[in-house]
Design a protein around this motif. Structure first.
Motif, PDB file in Angstrom:
ATOM      1  N   UNK A 203      26.840 124.459  16.219  1.00  0.00           N
ATOM      2  CA  UNK A 203      25.923 125.500  16.686  1.00  0.00           C
ATOM      3  C   UNK A 203      24.559 125.236  16.046  1.00  0.00           C
ATOM      4  N   UNK A 204      23.667 124.627  16.803  1.00  0.00           N
ATOM      5  CA  UNK A 204      22.356 124.268  16.268  1.00  0.00           C
ATOM      6  C   UNK A 204      21.382 125.436  16.278  1.00  0.00           C
ATOM      7  N   UNK A 208      19.926 129.225   9.248  1.00  0.00           N
ATOM      8  CA  UNK A 208      20.420 128.585   8.046  1.00  0.00           C
ATOM      9  C   UNK A 208      20.674 127.104   8.277  1.00  0.00           C
ATOM     10  N   UNK A 209      21.333 126.477   7.327  1.00  0.00           N
ATOM     11  CA  UNK A 209      21.575 125.035   7.362  1.00  0.00           C
ATOM     12  C   UNK A 209      23.046 124.741   7.087  1.00  0.00           C
ATOM     13  N   UNK A 210      23.579 123.644   7.645  1.00  0.00           N
ATOM     14  CA  UNK A 210      24.953 123.255   7.306  1.00  0.00           C
ATOM     15  C   UNK A 210      25.087 123.002   5.808  1.00  0.00           C
ATOM     16  N   UNK A 211      26.265 123.251   5.288  1.00  0.00           N
ATOM     17  CA  UNK A 211      26.543 122.939   3.889  1.00  0.00           C
ATOM     18  C   UNK A 211      26.579 121.426   3.710  1.00  0.00           C
ATOM     19  N   UNK A 288      30.650 126.578   9.186  1.00  0.00           N
ATOM     20  CA  UNK A 288      30.420 127.314  10.423  1.00  0.00           C
ATOM     21  C   UNK A 288      29.397 126.619  11.315  1.00  0.00           C
ATOM     22  N   UNK A 289      28.378 126.028  10.734  1.00  0.00           N
ATOM     23  CA  UNK A 289      27.325 125.406  11.548  1.00  0.00           C
ATOM     24  C   UNK A 289      27.847 124.210  12.337  1.00  0.00           C
TER      25      UNK A 289
END
Length: 297
Positions: A203-204, A208-211, A288-289
């Protein structure tokens, strides 16, 4: 069950700070500006995060990807283990940290091409093994001048204990004898399994940012430490967790500045420890991202 790890987390200590040019999305979501969603605030961002986490958990729980993850070999801890009792002295610790090794022994000319990773109460798994030279090259960097170094006097096959996605395992390893040490440095030789294809797309558009990576799991499995990216002038990262029977989905957000001011395009990498309601066990730890497992680095 969804739990928030931000101000409520037990640990949030900077592990390292990296100043970098980042995408405009970080400037928007991480530096105090509000996304164009009709005046949404931190609660709206948390709501969007929770919705995405539920989607990721629903896609993974009971899926073929989850079954593939649980049947594979995925290290969840450091694959290099110093000699028993640790390294002695500041010079040796620096040499290890800077990967300054000198080889004065012979590498094995022949070696088994496969080895078995074994678990207690779980079927073993046969995995390809890395060659001794290749393993050594991944460990040793280019030695710099007269900098402190560790001397490797021999290499032989053996095993080591390692935390994996299926729990503690006995893993084939290369044992490196170090000059001045009675016990060897151990380096896992078994190649990890490939990560399964995710049943859900990234999900772009999620704020926030991916871990970035997993850096540790508590001995009791009740907390995990991950690296999150946030802006240099926001209030720091917060990591939400949604726990189900088959997964724990982490979603990284940033807490916007109260003054709503502007910010430069810079970011920080920060370690965040997230408490879990129960031990992680063989549940899949997911971002989640990306909708993918969070790998150990």
């Amino acid at each position: 069950m969804s739990r928030r790890a931000g101000s409520a987390r037990t640990t949030s200590a900077p592990a390292m700070v990296v100043v970098m040019a980042v995408a405009v999305s970080l400037l928007t979501a991480g530096c105090g500006s509000r996304p164009e969603t009709g005046g949404s605030d931190d609660q709206d961002l948390a709501s969007a995060s929770a919705h995405r986490s539920r989607q990721v958990a629903a896609a993974w729980d009971g899926s073929a990807a989850a079954a593939e993850w649980r049947s594979g070999y995925h290290p969840m801890a450091e694959v290099v283990q110093p000699p028993h009792g640790g390294l002695r002295g500041r010079a040796d610790r620096r040499a290890y940290r800077e990967r300054n090794f000198v080889l004065r022994g012979e590498l094995p000319a022949t070696w088994p091409k496969t080895g078995r990773v074994t678990w207690s109460g779980s079927p073993p798994l046969t995995r390809p093994l890395t060659a001794p030279a290749e393993s050594y090259e991944t460990l040793a960097g280019a030695r710099v001048g007269d900098a402190p170094h560790l001397t490797v006097t021999g290499v032989e096959p053996g095993t080591m204990s390692l935390v994996t996605s299926r729990g503690p395992a006995t893993v084939p390893a290369w044992l490196l004898t170090l000059d001045g040490y009675d016990s060897p440095l151990r380096l896992a030789a078994a190649l990890p399994s490939e990560l399964p294809a995710s049943p859900i797309r990234p999900d772009r558009d999620l704020p926030g940012q991916p871990l970035r990576r997993l850096t540790g799991i508590a001995a009791d499995g009740r907390s995990v430490t991950v690296v999150a990216l946030h802006g240099v002038c926001d209030d720091g990262p917060a990591v939400d967790v949604l726990e189900t029977a088959g997964s724990a989905v982490l979603s990284a957000l940033v807490k916007s500045r109260e003054d709503g001011g502007t910010c430069t395009k810079q970011g920080k990498l920060e370690e965040v420890t997230v408490k879990l309601a129960r031990p992680l066990g063989d549940r899949v730890l997911l971002d989640a991202h990306t909708g993918r497992p969070i790998a150990y680095r």
